[in-house]
Design a protein around this motif. Structure first.
Motif, short mmCIF file in Angstrom:
data_model
loop_
_atom_site.label_atom_id
_atom_site.label_comp_id
_atom_site.label_asym_id
_atom_site.label_seq_id
_atom_site.Cartn_x
_atom_site.Cartn_y
_atom_site.Cartn_z
N GLU A 30 0.94 -1.21 0.32
CA GLU A 30 0.48 0.31 0.11
C GLU A 30 1.03 1.07 0.49
N ILE A 31 0.23 2.42 -0.37
CA ILE A 31 1.00 3.70 -0.29
C ILE A 31 0.22 4.54 0.76
N LEU A 32 1.14 4.98 1.65
CA LEU A 32 0.82 6.41 2.35
C LEU A 32 1.36 7.59 1.60
N LEU A 33 0.18 8.39 0.88
CA LEU A 33 1.03 9.45 -0.49
C LEU A 33 0.03 11.03 0.52
N THR A 34 0.99 11.13 0.64
CA THR A 34 1.58 12.96 1.22
C THR A 34 1.61 14.15 0.50
N SER A 35 0.57 15.24 0.14
CA SER A 35 0.70 16.01 -0.47
C SER A 35 1.37 17.18 0.77
N PHE A 36 2.48 17.49 0.39
CA PHE A 36 3.19 18.63 1.49
C PHE A 36 3.13 19.69 0.58
N ASP A 37 2.69 20.29 -0.08
CA ASP A 37 1.83 21.10 -0.62
C ASP A 37 0.59 21.96 0.11
N ARG A 38 -0.11 20.68 1.10
CA ARG A 38 -1.69 20.28 1.43
C ARG A 38 -1.33 20.56 2.72
N ALA A 44 -4.69 8.83 1.21
CA ALA A 44 -4.76 9.72 1.16
C ALA A 44 -4.85 10.84 2.31
N SER A 45 -2.91 12.10 2.11
CA SER A 45 -2.45 12.81 3.62
C SER A 45 -2.77 14.03 2.95
N GLY A 46 -2.51 14.92 3.76
CA GLY A 46 -2.12 16.24 4.04
C GLY A 46 -3.42 16.81 2.92
N VAL A 95 2.84 22.95 9.18
CA VAL A 95 2.54 23.32 7.97
C VAL A 95 4.08 22.85 6.54
N GLY A 96 3.05 22.10 5.57
CA GLY A 96 4.25 21.17 4.84
C GLY A 96 5.86 20.86 5.88
N GLY A 97 5.44 20.33 7.09
CA GLY A 97 6.28 19.40 7.55
C GLY A 97 7.53 20.12 7.80
N ASP A 98 7.03 21.83 7.47
CA ASP A 98 8.06 22.30 8.34
C ASP A 98 8.36 22.68 9.43
N PRO A 99 9.26 22.21 10.06
CA PRO A 99 9.39 21.95 11.91
C PRO A 99 9.36 24.03 12.45
N GLU A 100 9.50 25.39 11.16
CA GLU A 100 9.73 26.34 11.78
C GLU A 100 8.59 27.09 11.65
N LYS A 101 7.25 25.97 10.69
CA LYS A 101 5.78 26.49 10.93
C LYS A 101 4.82 25.85 11.67
N LEU A 102 5.46 26.00 12.82
CA LEU A 102 4.34 24.48 14.10
C LEU A 102 2.72 25.79 13.59
N LYS A 103 2.63 24.69 13.96
CA LYS A 103 0.53 25.60 13.53
C LYS A 103 -0.03 25.33 14.90
#
Length: 224
Positions: free
Chosen positions: A43-51, A76-78, A163-171
């Motif tokens: 199976e594939i866990l598919l993450t859109s880092f844009d979303r 689907a992820s993201g 956001v986008g997997g960026d640790p500097e963008k902690l939501k």
């Protein structure tokens, strides 16, 4: 797992990224999905880092491109922030949907979400945690393989949303992940991503072991 970012072309194409989205690989996502299946991926866990973390909905074109290229389930992820987003993803070709923000914000419980989804698409709706864990329970509904997988991302022992997997963008910093896992476990399984391990700056192994005592978990992050 495949983490993807869009190359802004027409028609759209996507590139594989690694290390929580920090490194681009130059590898085409659809071709890499085919290769992964040929190598034995089930199976594939598919993450859109844009979303990811944006609450703007899944990347449906990405989902359609990958799900039509492989013959294994695609998760689907993201980007999810509503039941409608999840219905759209399932109709676009996803076999399951992963979400975090919608649960961390307390907008909806796993049980509530599944019952709303069940009005539009057939999903598994367990009636208790015990039935969720037991695939042979007579109380568990087996309409299809479509399901909802709640997600917990870990940094420094805390459940977070970036956001986008960026640790500097902690939501969101939701703190202790154990009570969250207790709420999520009705889904039957939880996706746990160790972002510290993915970023090569430590691990959350102790916390993950505790989470595994709460519910079955899919664990990712830091595998080299």
């Amino acid at each position: 797992a495949i983490d993807a970012v869009q190359i802004w072309s027409e028609p759209p194409e996507w590139e594989v990224v690694i290390s929580a989205g920090k490194e681009k690989t130059g590898i085409d996502v659809v071709e890499w999905a085919r290769t992964a299946v040929q190598m034995g991926a089930g199976e594939i866990l598919l993450t859109s880092f844009d979303r990811d973390g944006t609450k703007s909905g899944y990347d449906l074109k990405l989902l359609q491109a990958v799900s039509s290229a492989v013959n294994v389930p695609v998760i689907a992820s993201g980007g999810a922030s509503s039941a409608e987003h999840m219905v759209d993803a399932l109709k676009a070709g996803a076999d399951a949907v992963l979400a975090a923000s919608i649960f961390h914000y307390g907008e909806m419980s796993v049980e509530e979400l599944k019952r709303i989804l069940g009005k539009s698409v057939p999903v598994r709706i367990p009636v208790s945690y015990e039935d969720a864990r037991d695939p042979w329970s007579p109380k568990r509904e087996h309409q299809t393989t479509q399901c909802v997988i709640p997600s917990i991302d870990l940094i420094n022992g805390h459940a977070v949303q970036l956001v986008g997997g960026d640790p500097e963008k902690l939501k969101i910093d939701a703190g202790d992940p154990i009570p969250i896992a207790h709420r999520f476990r009705l889904a039957g399984e939880i996706a746990v991503i160790d972002l510290d391990a993915a970023l090569s700056r430590g691990s959350n192994e102790t916390v993950i072991r505790k989470l595994l005592s709460e519910a079955p978990c899919r664990v990712g992050g830091g595998i080299r």
